[in-house]
Scaffold this active site. Structure first.
Site, PDB file in Angstrom:
ATOM      1  N   GLY A 184      -8.395   5.274   3.131  1.00 35.99           N
ATOM      2  CA  GLY A 184      -7.895   4.416   4.194  1.00 35.99           C
ATOM      3  C   GLY A 184      -7.218   3.163   3.666  1.00 35.99           C
ATOM      4  O   GLY A 184      -7.354   2.799   2.494  1.00 35.99           O
ATOM      5  N   THR A 185      -6.515   2.492   4.581  1.00 36.52           N
ATOM      6  CA  THR A 185      -5.713   1.330   4.175  1.00 36.52           C
ATOM      7  C   THR A 185      -6.597   0.165   3.710  1.00 36.52           C
ATOM      8  O   THR A 185      -6.188  -0.620   2.856  1.00 36.52           O
ATOM      9  CB  THR A 185      -4.800   0.866   5.329  1.00 36.52           C
TER      10      THR A 185
ATOM     11  N   GLN B  78      -5.697   3.479  -6.436  1.00 36.39           N
ATOM     12  CA  GLN B  78      -6.719   3.818  -5.436  1.00 36.39           C
ATOM     13  C   GLN B  78      -7.109   5.271  -5.723  1.00 36.39           C
ATOM     14  O   GLN B  78      -6.303   6.184  -5.550  1.00 36.39           O
ATOM     15  CB  GLN B  78      -6.156   3.703  -4.010  1.00 36.39           C
TER      16      GLN B  78
ATOM     17  N   GLU C 127      -6.510   1.284  16.529  1.00 41.32           N
ATOM     18  CA  GLU C 127      -5.608   2.389  16.225  1.00 41.32           C
ATOM     19  C   GLU C 127      -5.435   3.297  17.436  1.00 41.32           C
ATOM     20  O   GLU C 127      -6.337   3.427  18.267  1.00 41.32           O
ATOM     21  CB  GLU C 127      -6.151   3.209  15.047  1.00 41.32           C
TER      22      GLU C 127
ATOM     23  N   LEU D 182       0.838  -1.201   0.000  1.00 46.41           N
ATOM     24  CA  LEU D 182       0.000   0.000   0.000  1.00 46.41           C
ATOM     25  C   LEU D 182       0.875   1.254   0.000  1.00 46.41           C
ATOM     26  O   LEU D 182       1.634   1.488   0.931  1.00 46.41           O
ATOM     27  CB  LEU D 182      -0.919  -0.003   1.222  1.00 46.41           C
TER      28      LEU D 182
ATOM     29  N   TYR E 177      40.753  23.388 -16.646  1.00 47.40           N
ATOM     30  CA  TYR E 177      39.430  22.931 -17.078  1.00 47.40           C
ATOM     31  C   TYR E 177      39.613  22.111 -18.350  1.00 47.40           C
ATOM     32  O   TYR E 177      40.059  22.640 -19.382  1.00 47.40           O
ATOM     33  CB  TYR E 177      38.460  24.101 -17.335  1.00 47.40           C
TER      34      TYR E 177
ATOM     35  N   ARG F 286       1.597  13.891   7.212  1.00 42.82           N
ATOM     36  CA  ARG F 286       2.511  14.283   8.288  1.00 42.82           C
ATOM     37  C   ARG F 286       3.909  14.619   7.795  1.00 42.82           C
ATOM     38  O   ARG F 286       4.717  15.188   8.516  1.00 42.82           O
ATOM     39  CB  ARG F 286       2.559  13.159   9.352  1.00 42.82           C
TER      40      ARG F 286
HETATM   41  C1  UD1 Z   1      -0.998   1.710   9.839  1.00 41.63           C
HETATM   42  C2  UD1 Z   1      -1.924   0.723  10.573  1.00 41.63           C
HETATM   43  C3  UD1 Z   1      -1.477   0.583  12.013  1.00 41.63           C
HETATM   44  C4  UD1 Z   1      -0.028   0.125  12.046  1.00 41.63           C
HETATM   45  C5  UD1 Z   1       0.873   1.043  11.206  1.00 41.63           C
HETATM   46  C6  UD1 Z   1       2.235   0.394  11.034  1.00 41.63           C
HETATM   47  C7  UD1 Z   1      -4.171   0.909   9.587  1.00 41.63           C
HETATM   48  C8  UD1 Z   1      -5.544   1.436   9.754  1.00 41.63           C
HETATM   49  N1  UD1 Z   1      -3.296   1.217  10.540  1.00 41.63           N
HETATM   50  O1  UD1 Z   1      -1.141   2.984  10.448  1.00 41.63           O
HETATM   51  O2  UD1 Z   1      -2.280  -0.357  12.704  1.00 41.63           O
HETATM   52  O3  UD1 Z   1       0.427   0.086  13.390  1.00 41.63           O
HETATM   53  O4  UD1 Z   1       0.347   1.252   9.890  1.00 41.63           O
HETATM   54  O5  UD1 Z   1       3.150   1.232  10.397  1.00 41.63           O
HETATM   55  O6  UD1 Z   1      -3.931   0.208   8.609  1.00 41.63           O
HETATM   56  N2  UD1 Z   1      -2.239   4.130   2.324  1.00 41.63           N
HETATM   57  C9  UD1 Z   1      -2.902   3.992   1.118  1.00 41.63           C
HETATM   58  N3  UD1 Z   1      -4.142   4.507   0.960  1.00 41.63           N
HETATM   59  C10 UD1 Z   1      -4.812   5.124   1.970  1.00 41.63           C
HETATM   60  C11 UD1 Z   1      -4.159   5.266   3.210  1.00 41.63           C
HETATM   61  C12 UD1 Z   1      -2.873   4.753   3.359  1.00 41.63           C
HETATM   62  O7  UD1 Z   1      -2.333   3.433   0.169  1.00 41.63           O
HETATM   63  O8  UD1 Z   1      -5.951   5.537   1.744  1.00 41.63           O
HETATM   64  C13 UD1 Z   1      -0.892   3.598   2.468  1.00 41.63           C
HETATM   65  C14 UD1 Z   1       0.124   4.686   2.764  1.00 41.63           C
HETATM   66  O9  UD1 Z   1       0.712   5.152   1.558  1.00 41.63           O
HETATM   67  C15 UD1 Z   1       1.137   3.981   3.661  1.00 41.63           C
HETATM   68  C16 UD1 Z   1       0.371   2.828   4.283  1.00 41.63           C
HETATM   69  O10 UD1 Z   1      -0.829   2.696   3.549  1.00 41.63           O
HETATM   70  O11 UD1 Z   1       2.225   3.468   2.909  1.00 41.63           O
HETATM   71  C17 UD1 Z   1       0.055   3.067   5.747  1.00 41.63           C
HETATM   72  O12 UD1 Z   1      -0.691   4.266   5.902  1.00 41.63           O
HETATM   73  P1  UD1 Z   1      -0.449   5.225   7.127  1.00 41.63           P
HETATM   74  O13 UD1 Z   1      -1.387   6.361   7.003  1.00 41.63           O
HETATM   75  O14 UD1 Z   1       0.977   5.522   7.303  1.00 41.63           O
HETATM   76  O15 UD1 Z   1      -0.961   4.283   8.341  1.00 41.63           O
HETATM   77  P2  UD1 Z   1      -0.484   4.345   9.839  1.00 41.63           P
HETATM   78  O16 UD1 Z   1      -1.160   5.481  10.518  1.00 41.63           O
HETATM   79  O17 UD1 Z   1       0.981   4.304   9.891  1.00 41.63           O
HETATM   80 MG    MG Z   2       2.473   4.650   8.511  1.00 46.41          MG
END
Ligand code: UD1
Ligand code: MG
Length: 466
Positions: free
Chosen positions: A85-86, A80, A163, A10, A373, A17
């Protein structure tokens, strides 16, 4: 080899941030974009296919992936459209998984220190336990702030992932076991689980982690694979980026030191650099890109090498900069030399202080020891280029070539107006502007004749004093 396993990584998030216009997964760690490492780990683990979910900054992420991993034929992307969200990202990824796959290995694009071994362990745990619907890595540390926590039931089974922002009580906040985000599951199960997701959480997003609750509610088992926390740190902001960059560089230094390279404190060696035995890298040298350094070579203090091919026994004296260039065996460079792209410095050649070369070949034993040069040049074997020499290669429109024959001698402060050729063994007198070819063994001299006016200095001073 992980048969019939597709990795879904993902990498579509914006990375709010990071406060950056660059997508988070393109920020660099040890010289490569973040996304490089998880893709490499999946390929090294033996996944038959790797799907990277892209979205934010998609064009740039895709361009990087295809230029770097295109030749494997195993890496593709899924889009996506909105970053919801993930869990939503995982849905998009799953849609792109090939028909032959049975299992999916899901992880995040912002966790660069994890290795092939770490991800393969999770797939193996799933394979080993027929009752399990999901296998997931878990880590335990004293301060898991920011990560999803692993909530277990009274019997110690994993019940759900919560979370940070959704933690409900001090007891939950005290949980030390957390989710580094590596999951393995059968495709059919995961498809159902992802369809069930709802945005019932503090961020109003679809959480991938909620597939755990889905499994448990259906009486299925979720197994935790204890994993090393040091490699699971995710990059969410620039402070974490700095920490992980340091950890990755330390790992590389350790590796090269065990392979017989002396590396002093403060040197930086990025991913992709290759060093032979008995190389010495002094403090504050930086080696990047596809740089290679041959046996016994020394890279002294403050040198910066980018895609440099350095031969055996070469001496790079302090503060020399070499970019996209070759330096052959036992040549000596620096201090303060600047070898710009397509320089090719021959065996035992010398390039000294404040000498800049660009697209120039110096053949065996040729020397340019001070202040010059040399652009678009070919300097023959054992030729000597005096201090202050300039190859005038550019007329404002085109670059032209200067050829210096073997054993030729170019006197100090000469200009060679290209295109021009100086023959083998020829001499160019100090201070000459060479505009016409010089035949082999000839002397070219082109400067005003000197005149001495006896006693004139005193007269001049007397006049100037008034
Ligand atoms: C996520 C996990 C958390 C875990 C942590 C580990 C979830 C809800 N939470 O949180 O439990 O402890 O990673 O590092 O999964 N991404 C997408 N599309 C989206 C959102 C995110 O592709 O809509 C990708 C981001 O590019 C990233 C990854 O997913 O590479 C994780 O997203 P991020 O927002 O960093 O999640 P965390 O808050 O770190
Ligand atoms: Mg992360």
């Amino acid at each position: 080899m992980l048969e019939k396993t597709t990795a879904v990584i993902l990498a579509a998030g914006q990375g709010t941030r990071m406060k950056s216009s660059l997508p988070k997964v393109l920020h660099s760690v040890a010289g490569r974009p973040l996304v490089h490492y998880p893709v490499r780990a999946a390929l090294e683990a033996g996944c038959e296919e790797v799907v990277v979910v892209v979205g934010h900054g998609r064009a740039n992420v895709e361009a990087y992936l295809s230029s770097t991993f295109g030749s494997t034929g195993k890496v593709k992307t899924a889009l996506q459209k909105e970053q919801r969200g993930t869990g939503d990202a995982a849905r998009a990824g799953l849609d792109a998984v090939g028909r032959d796959a049975e299992r999916v290995l899901l992880f995040y694009g912002d966790v660069p220190l994890l290795t092939a071994r770490d991800v393969a362990a999770v797939v193996k745990a799933l394979e080993a336990d027929r009752t399990a619907a999901i296998a997931m890595a878990t880590c335990t540390t004293d301060d898991p702030f920011g990560y999803g926590r692993v909530v277990r039931d009274a019997t110690g089974q994993i019940a759900e992932i919560r979370e940070e922002r959704d933690l409900r009580s001090d007891a939950e906040r005290a949980i030390k076991e957390w989710n580094p985000g590596i999951y393995a599951a059968k495709i059919a199960f995961l498809q159902n689980a992802l369809m069930s997701l709802e945005p019932n959480n503090a961020q109003g997003e679809l959480y991938l982690t909620d597939v755990v609750r889905f499994a448990v509610a259906r009486g299925k088992c979720v197994i935790g694979v204890p994993s090393s926390a040091e490699v699971m740190a995710g990059v969410n902001d620039r402070a974490q980026l700095a920490e992980i960059d340091r950890a990755m560089c330390d790992r590389l230094l350790r590796r090269w030191r065990t392979e017989g390279v002396t590396i002093r404190d403060g040197a930086r060696i990025e991913d992709g650099v290759v060093l032979a035995r008995d190389v010495t890298i002094e403090s504050f040298a930086v080696l990047r890109g596809a740089t290679r350094v041959g046996e016994g070579a020394t890279v002294d203090v403050g040198c910066v090498l980018t895609n440099a091919d350095i031969g055996e026994g070469v001496m790079l004296k302090p503060y020399s900069v070499v970019t996209d260039s070759v330096v052959r065996s036992r040549a000596q460079i620096g201090p303060f030399s600047h070898l710009r792209p397509a320089s090719d410095i021959g065996e035992e050649a010398h390039v000294g202080n404040f000498v800049e070369t660009k697209q120039t070949t110096m053949e065996h034993g040729a020397k340019a020891n001070h202040l010059a040069y040399l652009g678009n040049g070919i300097v023959g074997e054992a030729a000597n280029i005096g201090a202050g020499t300039i190859f005038c290669n550019y007329d404002g429109f085109q670059k032209h070539t200067t050829r210096i024959g073997k054993n030729a001698f170019i006197g100090s402060d000469s200009q060679l107006v290209a295109p021009v050729t100086v023959g083998d063994g020829a001499y160019v007198g100090t201070g000459t502007t060479v505009t016409r070819d010089v035949p082999a063994n000839a002397l070219a001299i082109g400067r005003a004749k000197q005149e001495n006016k006896e006693g004139y200095a005193d007269r001049l001073r007397a006049r100037l004093k008034k």
